[in-house]
Design an enzyme around this catalytic site. Sequence first.
Site, PDB file in Angstrom:
ATOM      1  N   ASP A  80       2.013  -6.487  -6.470  1.00 19.04           N
ATOM      2  CA  ASP A  80       2.090  -7.035  -5.090  1.00 19.04           C
ATOM      3  C   ASP A  80       1.008  -7.643  -4.424  1.00 19.04           C
ATOM      4  O   ASP A  80      -0.158  -7.454  -4.889  1.00 19.04           O
ATOM      5  CB  ASP A  80       2.475  -5.733  -3.810  1.00 19.04           C
ATOM      6  CG  ASP A  80       1.271  -4.548  -3.957  1.00 19.04           C
ATOM      7  OD1 ASP A  80       0.776  -4.267  -5.051  1.00 19.04           O
ATOM      8  OD2 ASP A  80       1.057  -4.153  -3.077  1.00 19.04           O
ATOM      9  N   GLU A 173       0.623  -1.682  -4.109  1.00 23.00           N
ATOM     10  CA  GLU A 173      -0.899  -0.953  -3.899  1.00 23.00           C
ATOM     11  C   GLU A 173      -1.317  -1.237  -2.539  1.00 23.00           C
ATOM     12  O   GLU A 173      -2.012  -0.651  -1.790  1.00 23.00           O
ATOM     13  CB  GLU A 173      -1.794  -1.483  -4.964  1.00 23.00           C
ATOM     14  CG  GLU A 173      -3.106  -1.092  -4.936  1.00 23.00           C
ATOM     15  CD  GLU A 173      -4.092  -1.685  -4.301  1.00 23.00           C
ATOM     16  OE1 GLU A 173      -5.194  -1.058  -4.141  1.00 23.00           O
ATOM     17  OE2 GLU A 173      -3.759  -2.726  -3.419  1.00 23.00           O
ATOM     18  N   ASP A 196      -9.202  -4.564 -10.509  1.00 27.90           N
ATOM     19  CA  ASP A 196      -8.882  -4.836  -8.992  1.00 27.90           C
ATOM     20  C   ASP A 196      -9.760  -5.010  -8.259  1.00 27.90           C
ATOM     21  O   ASP A 196      -9.826  -5.043  -7.000  1.00 27.90           O
ATOM     22  CB  ASP A 196      -7.884  -3.738  -8.429  1.00 27.90           C
ATOM     23  CG  ASP A 196      -7.100  -4.238  -7.224  1.00 27.90           C
ATOM     24  OD1 ASP A 196      -6.963  -5.330  -6.856  1.00 27.90           O
ATOM     25  OD2 ASP A 196      -6.764  -3.174  -6.379  1.00 27.90           O
TER      26      ASP A 196
END
Length: 411
Positions: A80, A173, A196
């Site tokens: 996402d 997330e 990330d």
Amino acid sequence: MDKLLDRFFNYVSFDTQAKANVKSVPSTQGQRKLAQALQQELLTLGFSHVTLSDHGCVMATLPANVSWPVPTIGFIAHLDTSPDFSGKNVNPQIVENYRGGDIALGIGDEVLSPVMFPVLHQLLGHTLITTDGKTLLGADDKAGIAEIITAMVRLKHRNVPHGDIRIAFTPDEEVGKGAQFFNVAEFDAQWAYTVDGGGIGELEFENFNAASVAIKIVGNNVHPGSAKGVMVNALSLATRYHQELPVDETPEYTEGYDGFYHLQSIKGTVERAEMHYIVRDFNRDSFEARKKNMVDIAKRVGKGLHRDCYIEIVIDDSYYNMREQIIKHPHIIELAQQAMLDCDITPIMKPIRGGTDGAQLSFKGLPCPNIFTGGYNYHGKHEFITLEGMEKAVAVIMRISELTAKRAKES
């Protein structure tokens, strides 16, 4: 064009913007579409144990190519993009051999400027991928997805020694639900890394303790001409409440290891008002003290109100500082540090002023620090990433995998 970029551009073409306050996971259909596309891609590439859960989590295995036992490790990224800015019709721009100065973002007045973003001064000569000024880019975290898959493919094709490697791509997330339905037992890795992070070299194993706070204030509305002693203005109580919080402990005044209170929304009328806060702190005791302070303020401001008027406060913990779990397994951090050094990268250890899936997963029994993607300025139109940073992330993922196998053989 480099296959890494091909993958990245393909993934950002999917609109996977998450939605807050949605019960279903994933919160948007675009995430499920990307998950299905990744499932097919992984099957085509020859990965084993490729699965897609009902909640949109993709998992797969790159089987070991060595004969000796090696701990199973994992790499995780999220599907996402932020609910804060549109991720629809992303139109990436490539700026090769950046020479400095402002970069025009599409047609119009939007620019990516080193005056506002001084990190650009460090990226002269690099290939930058930017937005066109209308959307975010989606490097957070589609760069992580592209880097993980590319690293796995290169490990396989170059016959680099490695054990079983599990990979996973999670939904939602950005709205704190990425790990909610993550099956740690099914993933079956001894430890993992989320891909990330931000700029080259970032290695993070500390994050905020986080809570959301919802405040409901019920007042009493009467005609203002005859309101004396009768009216209870919920909006006035809301402003009094907010003014009780320390002015300098908000996001715009804090950095590093500082915690904060953040008012995200306030709405209402004389009759009723609602406020939504988030509370963040790295230290667990300070975190608990902040939450207690918010309850105490509600009691003080609400003291003496008519029984039909009241202040209600609901606090929900979102996630905790994964440092508590990671420090029990120091080799996980040391391994990533060594992998970066082997790739001529200086590790940059700093706290995450936010959270990752890894924070929740670490408390579920899967220690999971965070490594960089090579991206900057997430969650907005000034988001960008460098191709060099992406390639470095791929190299580090590969080196972590190789070192894990090498050390297992030597032990």
